[in-house]
Scaffold this motif. Structure first.
Motif, PDB file in Angstrom:
ATOM      1  N   LYS A 187      40.114  73.466  25.725  1.00  0.00           N
ATOM      2  CA  LYS A 187      39.715  73.829  24.341  1.00  0.00           C
ATOM      3  C   LYS A 187      39.276  72.269  23.364  1.00  0.00           C
ATOM      4  O   LYS A 187      38.943  72.091  22.827  1.00  0.00           O
ATOM      5  CB  LYS A 187      40.805  74.256  23.253  1.00  0.00           C
ATOM      6  CG  LYS A 187      41.958  73.842  23.307  1.00  0.00           C
ATOM      7  CD  LYS A 187      42.776  74.738  22.194  1.00  0.00           C
ATOM      8  CE  LYS A 187      43.932  74.529  21.992  1.00  0.00           C
ATOM      9  NZ  LYS A 187      44.559  75.727  20.967  1.00  0.00           N
ATOM     10  N   ARG A 231      52.867  81.935  32.422  1.00  0.00           N
ATOM     11  CA  ARG A 231      53.593  81.243  32.603  1.00  0.00           C
ATOM     12  C   ARG A 231      55.057  81.914  33.633  1.00  0.00           C
ATOM     13  O   ARG A 231      55.648  82.554  33.305  1.00  0.00           O
ATOM     14  CB  ARG A 231      54.559  80.813  31.690  1.00  0.00           C
ATOM     15  CG  ARG A 231      53.409  79.724  30.920  1.00  0.00           C
ATOM     16  CD  ARG A 231      54.270  79.058  29.109  1.00  0.00           C
ATOM     17  NE  ARG A 231      52.739  79.260  28.402  1.00  0.00           N
ATOM     18  CZ  ARG A 231      53.130  78.409  27.271  1.00  0.00           C
ATOM     19  NH1 ARG A 231      53.911  78.272  26.310  1.00  0.00           N
ATOM     20  NH2 ARG A 231      51.705  77.973  26.252  1.00  0.00           N
ATOM     21  N   HIS A 265      53.822  69.057  23.716  1.00  0.00           N
ATOM     22  CA  HIS A 265      52.593  69.069  25.404  1.00  0.00           C
ATOM     23  C   HIS A 265      52.355  67.807  25.707  1.00  0.00           C
ATOM     24  O   HIS A 265      52.757  66.990  24.452  1.00  0.00           O
ATOM     25  CB  HIS A 265      51.729  69.798  25.080  1.00  0.00           C
ATOM     26  CG  HIS A 265      50.702  70.574  24.758  1.00  0.00           C
ATOM     27  ND1 HIS A 265      49.518  69.351  24.257  1.00  0.00           N
ATOM     28  CD2 HIS A 265      50.309  71.752  23.740  1.00  0.00           C
ATOM     29  CE1 HIS A 265      48.827  69.335  23.139  1.00  0.00           C
ATOM     30  NE2 HIS A 265      49.310  70.966  22.708  1.00  0.00           N
ATOM     31  N   ARG A 324      45.371  66.185  18.186  1.00  0.00           N
ATOM     32  CA  ARG A 324      46.167  65.649  19.775  1.00  0.00           C
ATOM     33  C   ARG A 324      45.583  64.569  19.986  1.00  0.00           C
ATOM     34  O   ARG A 324      44.668  63.883  18.749  1.00  0.00           O
ATOM     35  CB  ARG A 324      44.534  66.340  20.040  1.00  0.00           C
ATOM     36  CG  ARG A 324      44.667  67.821  20.041  1.00  0.00           C
ATOM     37  CD  ARG A 324      45.736  69.031  20.665  1.00  0.00           C
ATOM     38  NE  ARG A 324      45.211  70.503  20.003  1.00  0.00           N
ATOM     39  CZ  ARG A 324      46.070  71.401  20.279  1.00  0.00           C
ATOM     40  NH1 ARG A 324      47.800  71.091  20.381  1.00  0.00           N
ATOM     41  NH2 ARG A 324      46.056  72.229  20.070  1.00  0.00           N
ATOM     42  N   ALA A 384      48.223  77.597  19.012  1.00  0.00           N
ATOM     43  CA  ALA A 384      48.034  78.469  19.266  1.00  0.00           C
ATOM     44  C   ALA A 384      49.279  79.893  18.526  1.00  0.00           C
ATOM     45  O   ALA A 384      49.912  79.802  18.838  1.00  0.00           O
ATOM     46  CB  ALA A 384      48.201  79.058  20.935  1.00  0.00           C
TER      47      ALA A 384
END
Ligand code: ASP
Length: 680
Positions: free
Chosen positions: A275, A294, A542, A583, A626
């Motif tokens: 994405k 996962r 992350h 990000r 998400a």
């Protein structure tokens, strides 16, 4: 509760096979050498069956029944339309499942016919005037049928009111019945029957609530799509690959071996990298109902494969993402829920604050019990009694007692601490909880061990009433890290127990909040693979998450553990619904984090070269999030477990699908195909 009996499936299948092979073997002698497969015959049957020149006079019973079952009349109505349009003395054909038949006499039977959705039913009356009557009597309850009958107005009983539901206004006089398959007589199926996971299809069939949860889920899915696609500019759904590659994003992956020796795909733990690459590709508003994988411990009601409502926006900040998601939540609540849609904007509470106040990064904020710090004020000998730690932090909270009766409170807390739920708290190596019951009839109201000054402080901050419970808990003097503190866990467990034992009422409503300002990095743990770097720290969310402010960028050089992330989690009623971040959109900064901060080995860093290349190609700033879709639906429906909103969930500790028997052992042949060898 009755437990469903295990399937007779294998037994029945075996007898069918025997019947087939007997027929074929019996005829084998008379077989011609050549024949032509008729055009309509299925190819797989051709190999042996075409050897017969013509079908035998008498087909085995199962083939006869099958031939009749595939030739059934179409329904003239679905039940809802039927109830809306029913006309007496007209003929209709309806499909559905038979209920339990009651035989009123040798000539009269009643049976309810449930519609294919199992949401409606209608009474069917059978008279011994045609062979439909006998055919009906040969059928087991729950068998699927097509029935033709004459519509009749049901006679109202004196006790029935005029506005009875449509289902009770009409009945069908049976003319013809087509059995479409059998339901095993020996299987008990009631709405209360609990079937083993191997028979999930029967659980779904018998459990209306489970089926309704799946319908609700589908409606929620469509509303999310609508909300995002109606934005300006609109989001649009883009599918990203499931055969991905292994990258150290944070969670343990599932590997998919290939026939090319030594090469494997990995299933995506999320579409995160794709994405972000879409943002570099000029597709500014992406969403996807994404399947994620996962390989985690299945504790805490997690599934190894689960669904996310995943989204990303370019030229956007975290605030844009949060605003968009609040719109999705509001749309869901206003369309599907009885509770009012939450008003916005949802409040944003920093990680440090939720950890201090609730001892959790996903607190249930509906029931108070806020935590306060006391260690500076407490007498040393009291601290020594609750912990062996050198200079610990001591915190406290209050649980309001019931009916101002200290004896009741005493009973509740003793039962809790003596129960299995209380054991981990009693056995805390940093000291068990200190328990006090505020009692106006005792000196210093039962707070004598606190000393005068601390007791006064507690009264000021906690404002206890006669019969309230005050809990103390020690922990090592260290900054907050991870998802909870011992007192936070105790607060949650004690509250849950107070509700389950009826000591307190269950909280109601939904209290949404954003937890923000998480630390960018956390100490690495053995249970999470993290990014496998040598720095002893891993990214809290992350490794693609941006530092929050310019000052946090500076901290990357001086003390990265102090840097705050532009990371936000959506929390409601003690559940983390999802999370996201702004990000790092600059390749040099991203590489610096991988290489210098996390100290990832060079070969693992190479695994991210596709992402770094995309960022280097003029990627705009972007942010996303998400939502865990299974959990969101479970929260909306007030379900304890995500398994209750998934058609075919994995169960048990190993993530098994007991119904299909997955995972299954690899055959020698498969091992060879994939160039694999089992280690002894
Ligand atoms: N990929 C992240 C996750 O799965 C969500 C995000 O940051 O958008 O948690």
């Amino acid at each position: 509760m009755p437990i469903g009996v295990l399937p007779m499936r294998s037994l029945r299948l075996r007898s069918s096979y025997i019947e087939i092979s007997n027929i074929l073997r019996g005829r084998a002698a008379a077989l011609p050498r050549q024949c032509h497969r008729p055009l309509h015959a299925p190819r797989y049957f051709h190999a042996r069956a075409c050897l017969l020149q013509e079908p035998p006079k008498e087909l085995p019973a199962f083939l006869e029944a099958y031939k009749r079952a595939v030739d059934f009349p179409p329904a003239t109505h679905d039940f809802e339309t039927f109830f809306a349009q029913a006309e007496p003395n007209t003929e209709v054909v309806l499909h559905g499942y038979l209920g339990q038949r009651s035989d009123l006499s040798k000539k009269l039977s009643f049976v309810r016919l449930a519609d294919p959705t199992l949401q409606h039913s209608l009474q069917v009356v059978a008279f011994a005037k045609n062979n439909a009557f006998e055919k009906l009597k040969a059928l087991n309850a729950n068998s699927p049928v097509a029935v033709r009958g004459i519509v009749q107005k049901k006679k109202a009983k004196a006790s029935e009111s005029a506005d009875k539901p449509a289902e009770d206004s009409w009945e069908l006089a049976l003319e013809e019945i087509h059995p479409l398959n059998d339901f095993p007589k020996e299987t008990i199926m009631t709405p209360e029957t609990v079937f083993p996971p191997e028979q999930r299809y029967l659980q779904l069939r018998s459990d209306a609530e489970l089926r309704e949860a799946l319908r609700f889920r589908a409606r929620a899915h469509n509303l999310c799509k609508k909300e995002l696609e109606e934005q300006s500019p609109p989001f649009f759904e883009i599918e990203t690959p499931l055969l991905f590659k292994s990258t150290p994003e944070g969670a343990r992956e599932f590997i998919v071996p290939t026939r090319r020796e030594g090469l494997a795909y990995a299933l995506p733990q999320s579409p995160q990298q794709y994405k972000q690459i879409l943002m570099a590709s000029g597709l500014p508003r992406y969403y996807q109902f994404a399947r994620c994988f996962r390989d985690e411990d299945l504790r805490a009601d997690r599934q190894p494969e689960f669904t996310q409502l995943d989204m990303e926006m370019s030229f956007a900040t975290g605030d844009d993402v949060m605003r968009t998601i609040e719109g999705v939540i509001r749309r869901l609540w206003s369309s599907l829920m009885k509770d009012p849609a939450p008003e916005g904007p949802f409040r944003k509470v920093p990680y440090q604050e939720v950890m201090a106040k609730y001892g959790s990064d996903k607190p249930d904020t509906r029931y108070g019990m806020e935590i306060i710090r006391l260690d500076q004020l407490l007498p040393v000998d009291l601290i020594g009694k609750i912990s062996d730690l050198e200079d610990p932090i001591v915190e406290a909270f209050k649980l309001e007692g019931n009916e101002n009766d200290p004896a009741e409170t005493h009973k509740f807390i003793t039962q809790f601490l003596d129960s299995p739920a209380g054991a981990p708290f009693n056995n805390n190596p940093d000291g068990g909880p200190g328990v006090f019951i505020y009692n106006g009839k005792q000196p210093l109201c039962g707070l004598q061990p606190f000393g005068f000054q601390a007791a006064e402080h507690v009264e000021e901050l906690l404002d206890p009433d006669h019969g309230d419970l005050i809990i103390l808990q020690a922990r090592p003097r260290a900054p907050f890290s991870g998802g909870s503190t011992p007192i936070g866990d105790l607060r949650r467990a004690l509250h849950a127990s107070s509700v389950s034992t009826g000591f307190k009422p269950a909280p109601t409503g939904f209290d949404f909040l954003w937890v923000v300002d998480f630390p960018l990095f956390s100490p690495s743990s053995d249970s999470e693979p993290g990014q496998g770097g040598a720095a002893g720290i891993s990214s809290t969310h992350h490794p693609f998450t941006a530092p929050k402010t310019p000052a946090d960028v500076d901290l990357l050089l001086t003390d990265p553990t102090q840097a705050v992330a532009d990371h936000y989690d959506l929390v409601v009623n003690g559940v983390e619904l999802g999370g996201g971040s702004r990000r790092i959109h600059d390749a040099a900064v991203q590489e610096f984090i991988f290489r210098e901060i996390l100290k990832m080995p060079a070969e693992r860093l190479d695994d991210f070269s596709h992402l770094l290349d995309a960022l280097r190609s003029g990627c705009p700033p972007h942010a996303g999030l998400a939502l865990g879709f299974d959990r969101l639906v479970a929260v909306m429906l007030g379900k304890e477990s995500v398994r209750d909103v998934i058609a075919f969930p994995k169960t048990g500790r190993g993530g098994d699908d007991a119904m299909v028997g997955a995972p299954s052992p690899m055959t020698e042949q498969a091992l060879e195909t994939y160039h694999l060898k089992l280690r002894k």
